[in-house]
Design an enzyme around this catalytic site. Structure first.
Site, short mmCIF file in Angstrom:
data_model
loop_
_atom_site.label_atom_id
_atom_site.label_comp_id
_atom_site.label_asym_id
_atom_site.label_seq_id
_atom_site.Cartn_x
_atom_site.Cartn_y
_atom_site.Cartn_z
N SER A 139 0.81 -1.15 0.02
CA SER A 139 0.08 -0.08 -0.10
C SER A 139 0.89 1.37 0.07
O SER A 139 1.93 1.27 0.59
CB SER A 139 -0.80 0.03 1.08
OG SER A 139 -1.37 1.28 1.30
N TYR A 154 -2.36 -1.30 10.24
CA TYR A 154 -2.32 -1.36 8.80
C TYR A 154 -1.18 -0.87 8.06
O TYR A 154 -0.57 -1.43 7.21
CB TYR A 154 -3.62 -0.77 8.30
CG TYR A 154 -3.79 -0.61 6.51
CD1 TYR A 154 -4.24 -1.98 6.11
CD2 TYR A 154 -3.26 0.18 5.89
CE1 TYR A 154 -4.28 -2.13 4.59
CE2 TYR A 154 -3.54 0.00 4.41
CZ TYR A 154 -3.94 -1.02 3.95
OH TYR A 154 -3.93 -1.09 2.29
#
Length: 229
Positions: A139, A154
């Site tokens: 990401s 995350y």
């Protein structure tokens, strides 16, 4: 990288980026198997992409990971591409302590443990295969966590997956296995929909399909660390 005539496994392939990747490869004459935890989502993907193969698997469970590997090795011996795509995202307030951290699914297990252990299971199987490739989906927030302080675990897992991909690439290159890292921005998907609604974001994001079309075109010409769109 050759983009046709491969046999490909995609984790978390029933929705979002995983589904878009599956569709992209199917359109280019590849055999595609997707796995996921939700039977209804897998069956819907199969209804929409009739040539796809589906397998129910929770990639956070060590026994189910082994079951997945055994299923693939027995039924798809030509598999040469593993795409570690499954991931979750949670809003977590660290000031609330351990109860907050343990109140939902483990991002550590889904986002980091699963791709590491699946890679370990499949690496010996991939050795010697033509066009052998492992793709890890991390990401952009791995590099810009200051913009996502509400999702600290995350961001940390995706940063760790990036570091793992760098080392994995160096180690597996002599064995003929390419390691590619896809580093998507925020895209329209089911990822943390509740958190996105609270923050009022998501309306101007690119679609998963637009992102995948851009990213996989770059992968096709040999890029191994693919950022943005």
């Amino acid at each position: 990288m050759r983009i046709e005539n491969n046999t490909i496994l995609i984790t978390g392939g029933a929705t979002g980026i995983g589904y878009a990747i599956a569709k992209w490869f199917l359109e280019r004459n590849n055999k595609v198997i997707i796995c996921g935890r939700r039977t209804e989502k897998l069956e819907l993907a199969k209804k929409e992409l009739k040539e796809i193969e589906i397998f129910k698997c929770d990639v956070t469970d060590s026994k189910e990971r082994v079951n997945l590997f055994n299923y693939i090795s027995e039924n798809f011996p030509d598999l040469n591409i593993l795409i570690n795509n499954a991931g979750i995202q949670r809003d977590i307030d660290l000031s609330r302590g351990i109860l907050e951290l343990e109140a939902g699914e483990s991002e550590l297990k889904v986002n980091l443990e699963a791709p590491i252990y699946l890679s370990a299971l499949f690496t010996p199987f991939l050795k010697g295969k033509d066009n052998a490739t492992i793709v890890n989906v991390s990401s952009g927030l791995a590099f810009r966590a200051e913009f996502a302080t509400g999702m600290p675990i995350y961001c940390a897992t995706k940063a760790a997956l990036h570091a793992f991909s760098l080392a994995q690439r160096k180690q597996l290159e002599p064995h003929g296995i390419k390691v590619v890292e896809l580093i998507p921005p925020a895209v329209v998907s089911e990822l943390n929909m509740e958190g996105r609604k609270k923050r009022g974001v998501g309306f101007s994001m690119p679609s998963s399909e637009d992102y995948v079309n851009s990213a996989l075109a770059k992968m096709a010409v040999g890029e191994v660390e693919i950022r943005g769109i």
